[in-house]
Design a protein around this motif. Structure first.
Motif, short mmCIF file in Angstrom:
data_model
loop_
_atom_site.label_atom_id
_atom_site.label_comp_id
_atom_site.label_asym_id
_atom_site.label_seq_id
_atom_site.Cartn_x
_atom_site.Cartn_y
_atom_site.Cartn_z
N HIS A 1 0.63 -2.07 -0.98
CA HIS A 1 1.61 -0.98 -1.01
C HIS A 1 1.16 0.14 -0.07
CE1 HIS A 1 -1.33 0.01 -4.13
NE2 HIS A 1 -1.07 1.27 -3.85
N ILE A 2 0.08 -0.15 0.69
CA ILE A 2 -0.45 0.86 1.59
C ILE A 2 -0.14 0.47 3.02
CG2 ILE A 2 -2.52 2.16 2.20
CD1 ILE A 2 -3.76 0.80 -0.37
N LEU A 3 0.62 1.28 3.69
CA LEU A 3 1.01 0.96 5.05
C LEU A 3 -0.20 0.85 5.98
CD1 LEU A 3 3.35 0.46 6.98
CD2 LEU A 3 3.29 2.88 7.52
N GLU A 4 -1.17 1.74 5.77
CA GLU A 4 -2.36 1.73 6.63
C GLU A 4 -3.06 0.37 6.58
OE1 GLU A 4 -1.70 4.25 4.51
OE2 GLU A 4 -1.00 5.54 6.13
N SER B 1 -1.99 -16.41 11.54
CA SER B 1 -1.61 -15.02 11.74
C SER B 1 -1.85 -14.32 10.41
CB SER B 1 -0.14 -14.90 12.13
OG SER B 1 0.68 -15.43 11.13
N THR B 2 -1.77 -13.01 10.45
CA THR B 2 -1.92 -12.26 9.21
C THR B 2 -0.61 -11.53 8.95
OG1 THR B 2 -4.22 -11.96 9.77
CG2 THR B 2 -3.37 -10.60 8.01
N VAL B 3 -0.05 -11.84 7.81
CA VAL B 3 1.25 -11.29 7.48
C VAL B 3 1.12 -10.44 6.23
CG1 VAL B 3 3.63 -11.85 6.85
CG2 VAL B 3 2.41 -13.28 8.49
N GLY B 4 1.62 -9.22 6.29
CA GLY B 4 1.57 -8.34 5.13
C GLY B 4 2.88 -8.34 4.39
N PRO C 1 -5.63 -6.95 -1.84
CA PRO C 1 -7.07 -7.23 -1.75
C PRO C 1 -7.98 -6.00 -1.79
CG PRO C 1 -6.00 -7.59 0.37
CD PRO C 1 -4.91 -7.40 -0.63
N THR C 2 -7.47 -4.82 -1.44
CA THR C 2 -8.37 -3.66 -1.45
C THR C 2 -8.01 -2.64 -2.51
OG1 THR C 2 -7.08 -2.36 0.13
CG2 THR C 2 -8.70 -3.87 1.05
N ARG D 1 0.12 7.58 13.61
CA ARG D 1 -0.31 8.17 12.36
C ARG D 1 0.74 8.07 11.27
NH1 ARG D 1 -2.14 14.04 13.62
NH2 ARG D 1 -0.19 13.85 14.75
N HIS D 2 1.96 8.22 11.65
CA HIS D 2 3.03 8.20 10.65
C HIS D 2 3.82 6.92 10.79
CE1 HIS D 2 2.02 12.32 9.95
NE2 HIS D 2 2.13 12.55 11.24
N ALA D 3 4.63 6.69 9.85
CA ALA D 3 5.47 5.52 9.93
C ALA D 3 6.86 5.88 9.41
CB ALA D 3 4.87 4.40 9.10
#
Lengths: 258, 292
Positions: A204-207, A43-46, A174-175, A239-241
């Motif tokens: 630190h970027i939600l997107e 899985s991918t976990v942020g 990573p980005t 779009r928002h969080a």
């Protein structure tokens, strides 16, 4: 309390990543504060949080770069304190500040990393061929790292984390520092890699979490504020969080999404 | 304590003496209406064997400037010369950027330091080993050569990274906020350590930092950048004698340098702040007029 051993979809007895009561203190500063989480199978976990939340410290501990003040962390059942080399053997690590070694060509960096992992000769050529193909590195293999754009350099450093075909990937921001097109490219790669691996990435970027992660661990001041599915952190318009912002603003509301 | 003054003509060696010239260098990003200039008409000379420190308001374009000098990016206009020849070709391999980089966690200090040249095979094995041993001694890590990064303190890791950068004998060493992220005590130790290292070798150095005192104690020339897009606002020559001592920061001269630098930076920061305010005010106006 440690989580009991569990079966994950890949049939491995141990969780891919296990963090128990992890603490990291620097003098009077507590960078990581009694952190607990576990990642079972592919899985991918942020790991999300504002700058200075303690993300990098956690990633560095998982990469076997830092010894925690207390608590434990293990990769595929290998404790990072007592079996660090074994843990590192099944982990690929992309440091937040991947860089330096600009005089090496991409091929040289990858050869060196294979060598350091005990992969030599035909096996190294095969390994580099494999990651080179997966990450479309052909155009840059012969170029010096210093001469590559940031996006390409990051791609090469990502390849470095993959030469030994690790089960677990630890990607620290990573980005970060890439332009929007480069960001998209790296995110696409991460999605490809996620099919067969456990990927833990900090951002630190939600997107970014929205784009690539299924699950988000939100931390601030070293504490886990939420452990949630990413879709729960996005509103109906996508779009928002508001929840995310509410969480990072008011730690007390973390229970809402647990 | 009375520091000795060394002559301007520092020790000579084949490497580390590059001269860098930036001539009317500009760089921007984005297309047409969303285009933003980040570096604007910067002309600057980085003198051989000197340490040039660059400070500027945060987000002013310092990193872009570093990328340009390192040859990671190309200027849109103007040119950058290393020893009279344009950077961008193979010459930029003679420069090394040192920032908060990463050691390989699964390699020892020694293995990390020799990693690059060993893979390239561009140094005879014996010479490489000797150079590594010398460098380990210089950065005070001889006893830690077989330790892994996890066994080193933050300051030791940074010194190992530094050794890994200078084993390549670059003509120019670019330091991009190299001591960022270290605690205050370690930072000061690193500054002192780096000062000695620089004064011993006098490798041409471009040192980007956001700490004024760090810049003053290390630098021969202090370049103050403007608010974005980065222009050279002022170059202050730091005439403190070498070898430098931290106590010099208490001197009248150092105080005057600091005050001059702070005044300029404050002005630039205020410009940036008022621009943000006006952008915000504009946004609020736009939103409220749409809502009505």
């Amino acid at each position: 309390m440690p989580h009991p051993a569990r079966m994950n979809p890949a049939g491995n007895r141990h969780a891919a990543v296990e963090v128990v009561d992890l603490c990291m203190r620097y003098g009077s500063i507590t960078a990581v504060d009694r952190l607990n989480f576990s990642i079972a199978g592919p899985s991918t976990v942020g790991l999300l949080g504002p700058n200075g939340a303690g993300k990098s410290t956690v990633m560095r501990i998982l990469a076997g770069f830092r010894i925690p003040s207390s608590g434990r962390a293990a990769i595929a059942g290998h404790d990072l304190l007592t079996a660090r080399r074994r843990a590192q053997a099944v982990t690929g690590y992309l440091p937040e500040t991947a860089g330096g070694l600009g005089r090496l060509t991409a091929l040289e960096l990858l050869t060196g990393c294979c060598d350091a992992r005990g992969i030599r000769g035909p096996a190294a050529r095969r390994a580099i061929g494999r990651v080179g193909e997966d990450l479309d590195l052909a155009p840059v293999l012969g170029k010096r790292l210093a001469a590559l754009s940031k996006g390409w350099r990051q791609r090469v450093w990502l390849a470095q984390a993959l030469v030994h075909d690790p089960r677990v990937l630890i990607l620290d921001e990573p980005t970060d520092g890439l332009d929007p097109i480069q960001k998209r490219g790296i995110r696409r790669l991460i999605k490809q890699l996620a099919a067969t691996r456990v990927i833990m990435l900090s951002t630190h970027i939600l997107e970014e979490a929205e784009a690539v992660c299924e699950r988000a661990l939100i931390i601030d001041h070293g504490r886990l504020l939420a452990d949630a599915r990413v879709e729960d952190l996005v509103d109906e318009k996508g779009r928002h969080a508001p929840l995310f912002h509410a969480l990072t603003a008011a730690p007390g509301s973390a229970r809402a999404v647990r | 304590m009375k520091p000795e003054t060394t002559a301007a003509g520092a020790p000579t060696s084949a490497s580390g003496k590059g001269r860098i010239e930036l001539q009317h260098v500009s760089k921007g990003y984005g297309e047409a209406w969303e285009r933003q200039e980040v570096v604007s008409d910067v002309s600057l000379e980085i003198a051989p064997g000197k340490l040039t420190a660059v400070v500027g308001p945060s987000g002013c374009g310092k990193s872009t400037l570093v990328n340009l000098v390192a040859g990671f990016e190309s200027p849109e206009s103007g040119r950058i010369l290393l020893n009279g020849r344009p950077v961008g070709g193979p010459s930029h391999e003679r420069m090394v950027v040192f920032q908060e980089t990463a050691l390989m966690p699964w390699l020892t200090t020694y293995q990390n330091i020799v990693f690059g040249p060993r893979i390239r095979g561009d140094m005879p094995k014996k010479a490489l080993h000797e150079e590594a041993v010398k460098l380990l001694d210089k950065v005070g890590l001889s006893e830690f050569k077989d330790k892994y990064p996890i066994q080193l303190s933050g300051g030791m890791q940074r010194r190992a990274e530094l050794a890994r950068a200078i084993i390549n004998r670059p003509k120019l060493l670019i330091m991009d906020e190299p001591f960022r992220g270290l605690d205050a005590m370690t930072r000061e130790l690193m500054q002192e350590f780096f000062l000695r290292l620089f004064e011993e070798n006098r490798r041409t150095n471009l040192f980007v930092t956001s700490e004024i005192e760090e810049a003053i104690i290390l630098a021969d020339h202090l370049v103050i950048l403007s608010n974005r897009p980065a222009r050279v606002r002022e170059v202050i020559d730091i005439d403190l004698p070498r070898p430098r001592e931290f106590a010099m920061l208490g001197s009248r001269e150092a105080y005057q340098y600091k005050r001059a630098a702070l005044e300029l930076l404050h002005e630039e920061a205020m410009k940036s702040f008022s621009e943000q305010q006006s952008v915000q005010a504009g946004l609020i106006e736009a939103i409220s007029s749409r809502g009505s």
